[in-house]
Scaffold this active site. Structure first.
Site, mmCIF file in Angstrom:
data_model
loop_
_atom_site.group_PDB
_atom_site.id
_atom_site.type_symbol
_atom_site.label_atom_id
_atom_site.label_comp_id
_atom_site.label_asym_id
_atom_site.label_seq_id
_atom_site.Cartn_x
_atom_site.Cartn_y
_atom_site.Cartn_z
ATOM 1 N N TYR A 95 -8.090 -0.914 12.461
ATOM 2 C CA TYR A 95 -8.423 0.431 12.985
ATOM 3 C C TYR A 95 -8.940 0.396 14.422
ATOM 4 O O TYR A 95 -8.501 1.204 15.250
ATOM 5 C CB TYR A 95 -9.389 1.157 12.037
ATOM 6 C CG TYR A 95 -8.627 1.814 10.901
ATOM 7 C CD1 TYR A 95 -8.198 3.131 10.986
ATOM 8 C CD2 TYR A 95 -8.298 1.091 9.761
ATOM 9 C CE1 TYR A 95 -7.467 3.725 9.971
ATOM 10 C CE2 TYR A 95 -7.561 1.671 8.734
ATOM 11 C CZ TYR A 95 -7.157 2.987 8.843
ATOM 12 O OH TYR A 95 -6.419 3.562 7.840
ATOM 13 N N GLU A 137 -9.372 3.823 1.652
ATOM 14 C CA GLU A 137 -8.441 2.702 1.419
ATOM 15 C C GLU A 137 -9.147 1.518 0.751
ATOM 16 O O GLU A 137 -8.556 0.835 -0.095
ATOM 17 C CB GLU A 137 -7.773 2.280 2.739
ATOM 18 C CG GLU A 137 -6.724 3.311 3.151
ATOM 19 C CD GLU A 137 -6.323 3.272 4.619
ATOM 20 O OE1 GLU A 137 -6.541 2.238 5.292
ATOM 21 O OE2 GLU A 137 -5.768 4.283 5.107
#
Ligand SMILES: Cc1cc2nc3c(=O)[nH]c(=O)nc-3n(C[C@H](O)[C@H](O)[C@H](O)COP(=O)(O)OP(=O)(O)OC[C@H]3O[C@@H](n4cnc5c(N)ncnc54)[C@H](O)[C@@H]3O)c2cc1C
Ligand code: HEM
EC number: 1.14.12.17
Length: 405
Positions: A95, A137
Site C-alpha cells: 500500500y 483484507e
C-alpha cells in the site's frame, strides 16, 4: 482522524482530480511499474493496455475520497475490491508503494496547482483509505486460511480432468496436489489462478468462477478461449489453458473469493440469467439451489451464439429433468441449421421483456446475471423496465467492475 481542514481540502480537490483521473492513474502505473517491475507479476497487462483497470482504480480512489468522512457508505464496494485483492495476494506492505506513486503522479499532473497543503491532505487521506483496505483484507486472509481446508495465498492444484464443453469452452477439474481437504465455498465465488506460461517473463493471474457445486473433492472452472477475434491479440491465460495445459499439470489457486453469492434466507423465486461463459457461476448456483432449497422456483435462462457455443447444456437439462421446480430456456443469437432442425432453442435473437415475463412467474424475486458487458447492460435495463428493485438485481463482472448504465 482527519482534521476538518484536510477533509475540506480533499473534497474540494476531488473534482479537479476527476478531470485528470485517467491521466493521473496512467502516469501512476507507468511510475509504479518502472520502480517496481515485480508488480507486473500481479497486474493484468491486457486490462492495462485497454485502460479498464486505470478507470476502475481512479474511480475507487475518488469515490473513497468523496466519502472520506463517511467511508462506511462505500464499504460494500471496498469489500468487493478487497475480495479481489485477497485473491490476488495483495499485501499491506504494497500500500505505501502504491500511495507513493499515486501521490507522485498527482503532483506531476497538477503541476503548480498541487500545493504542499493539497499533497499533504491527499497523503493523509490515502493513508486512511489504505488502512481500511488493509484491515478488511487482513481479516479475509485470516478467515481464508483458518476455514476447514482453507489456505492463505496460492496453493498448487493438479489438473485431474479436462472436458471440452463446447467449441470455445473447456472445463478443468482441479484437485489439491497435497491431497488435503479443500475449502467449501458459496456458489458464485471465483478463484484466482496464477500461471507461469513458458516463454513469458511474468506470471499471470486471472479469476475464474467455480462452475460446480461445493462439497466435491475438486474445484471445477470452465474457461472460454479468448482467441476468436482476429483483430485483437489473443488472451494469454485462457489460450494457454486451452492449448497447452494437460491433465496432470499443476496450476496455482487462491482460495475461493467474491461477493456474488445467493441470499440463502430468500425463499422467493430466483432467476439466473447468463450470456456466453457468464453461465459458470449460475451452474454452480443451480446445483446448490436444487439441493438446499428444493421448494424454491428457479428459472435458468441462457443466451449463446448457437448450439456449438453452448456449454454445459446437458448437465443443466439433467438437473431440470430431475427437479420440476426448475425451468430452463435457451436463447440463440445465431442458431445453426442443425439447431433449427433439432429445435434446440426456445428463442432466436436477444432476450426481451415479453419473453422474460413469459418464463418468470413473478417480478417478486431475485435476479442474478452475468455475461459480456453489452448483455449485462441489456439485462439490467430489462429488469429495471420490469420494475425489479436494485436490491434484487445481482451481477458479476468478468473483468474490472464498471457501470451498467
Ligand atoms: C470474477 C471473475 C470471474 C470470471 N469467471 C470466468 C469464467 O468462469 N470463465 C471464463 O472463461 N472467464 C472468466 N473470467 C474472465 C477471466 O478472468 C479472464 O479475463 C479471461 O479468461 C481472459 O483472460 P486471458 O488471459 O485469456 O485474456 P487477456 O490476455 O487478459 O486479454 C483479455 C481480452 O483482451 C483481449 N486483448 C488482449 N490484448 C489486447 C489489446 N492490446 N487490445 C485489445 N484487446 C486485447 C484478448 O483477446 C482478450 O479477449 C472471470 C473474470 C472475473 C473478474
Ligand atoms: C487504496 C488503495 C487501492 C485502491 C483504492 C484499489 C482499487 C482497486 C480497484 C477498484 C480494482 C478493480 C477491482 C475490480 O476488478 O473490480 C483493483 C484491482 C487490483 N488492485 Fe487495487 N487498489 C488499491 C491498492 C492496491 C495495492 C496496494 C495493490 C498491490 C500491488 C493493488 C493491486 C491490484 C491488482 C493487481 C488488481 C487487479 C488488476 C487487474 O486485474 O488488472 N491494489 N484495485
Amino acid at each position: 482522524m482527519l482534521s476538518e481542514q484536510t477533509i475540506q481540502t480533499i473534497k474540494s480537490t476531488v473534482p479537479v482530480l476527476e478531470v485528470h483521473g485517467v491521466a493521473i492513474t496512467k502516469l501512476f502505473y507507468d511510475r509504479l511499474f518502472t520502480a517496481h517491475p515485480e508488480l507486473l507479476h500481479v497486474f493484468n497487462h491486457a486490462n492495462q493496455k485497454q485502460g479498464r483497470q486505470q478507470t476502475a482504480l481512479a474511480n475507487a480512489v475518488y469515490a473513497a475520497a468523496k466519502y472520506i468522512d463517511r467511508l462506511e457508505v462505500i464499504l460494500p464496494v471496498v469489500k468487493q475490491i478487497a475480495h479481489k485483492h485477497r485473491s490476488l495476494g495483495v499485501k499491506p506492505e504494497q500500500y505505501p508503494i502504491v500511495g507513493e506513486h499515486l501521490l507522485g503522479a498527482i503532483k506531476e499532473v497538477l503541476g503548480d496547482a498541487a500545493t504542499d497543503d493539497i499533497l499533504a491532505a491527499w497523503a493523509e487521506a490515502y493513508g486512511v483509505i489504505a488502512s481500511v483496505f488493509i484491515g478488511i483484507e487482513t481479516d479475509m486472509y485470516t478467515n481464508s486460511a483458518l476455514q476447514p481446508g482453507g489456505w492463505r495465498d496460492f496453493r498448487p492444484f493438479v489438473v485431474a480432468r479436462i472436458d471440452k464443453e463446447s467449441d470455445v469452452i473447456t472445463s478443468f477439474y482441479l484437485t489439491p496436489q497435497d491431497q488435503g481437504p479443500i475449502a467449501s465455498f458459496e456458489p458464485g465465488k471465483y478463484v484466482s489462478i496464477r500461471v507461469q506460461i513458458p516463454g513469458e517473463t511474468y506470471t499471470h493471474i486471472r479469476q475464474y468462477s467455480l462452475s460446480h457445486a461445493p462439497g466435491q473433492p475438486f474445484y471445477r472452472i470452465s474457461v472460454k478461449r479468448e482467441d476468436t477475434n482476429p483483430t485483437v491479440p489473443a488472451g494469454k491465460v485462457s489460450v494457454y489453458l486451452h492449448n497447452q495445459v494437460q491433465e496432470g499439470d499443476v496450476l496455482w489457486l487462491s482460495a475461493p473469493a467474491g461477493d456474488f453469492t445467493l441470499d440463502q434466507t430468500d425463499t422467493r423465486p430466483v432467476t439466473l440469467l447468463s450470456g456466453g461463459v457468464g453461465l459458470t457461476p449460475m451452474v454452480s448456483m443451480l446445483h446448490f439451489l436444487v439441493t438446499t432449497q428444493p421448494n424454491r422456483k428457479v428459472t435458468f435462462i441462457h443466451a449463446a451464439q448457437n448450439g456449438q457455443h453452448h456449454a454445459l447444456r446437458h448437465e443443466i437439462e439433467r438437473i431440470a429433468m430431475a427437479h420440476p421446480q426448475v425451468t430452463v430456456a435457451w436463447c440463440y443469437t445465431q442458431p445453426t441449421a442443425s439447431d433449427a432442425s433439432e429445435q434446440a432453442y426456445h428463442k432466436q435473437g436477444y432476450i426481451d421483456l415479453p419473453w422474460l415475463q413469459s418464463l418468470v412467474p413473478t417480478v417478486e424475486g431475485s435476479f442474478y446475471f452475468c455475461g459480456p458487458l453489452p448483455f449485462m447492460k441489456a439485462v439490467n435495463q430489462l429488469l429495471i423496465a420490469w420494475g425489479v428493485p436494485e436490491d434484487d438485481r445481482h451481477y458479476e463482472f468478468f473483468g474490472p467492475s464498471g457501470a451498467l448504465s
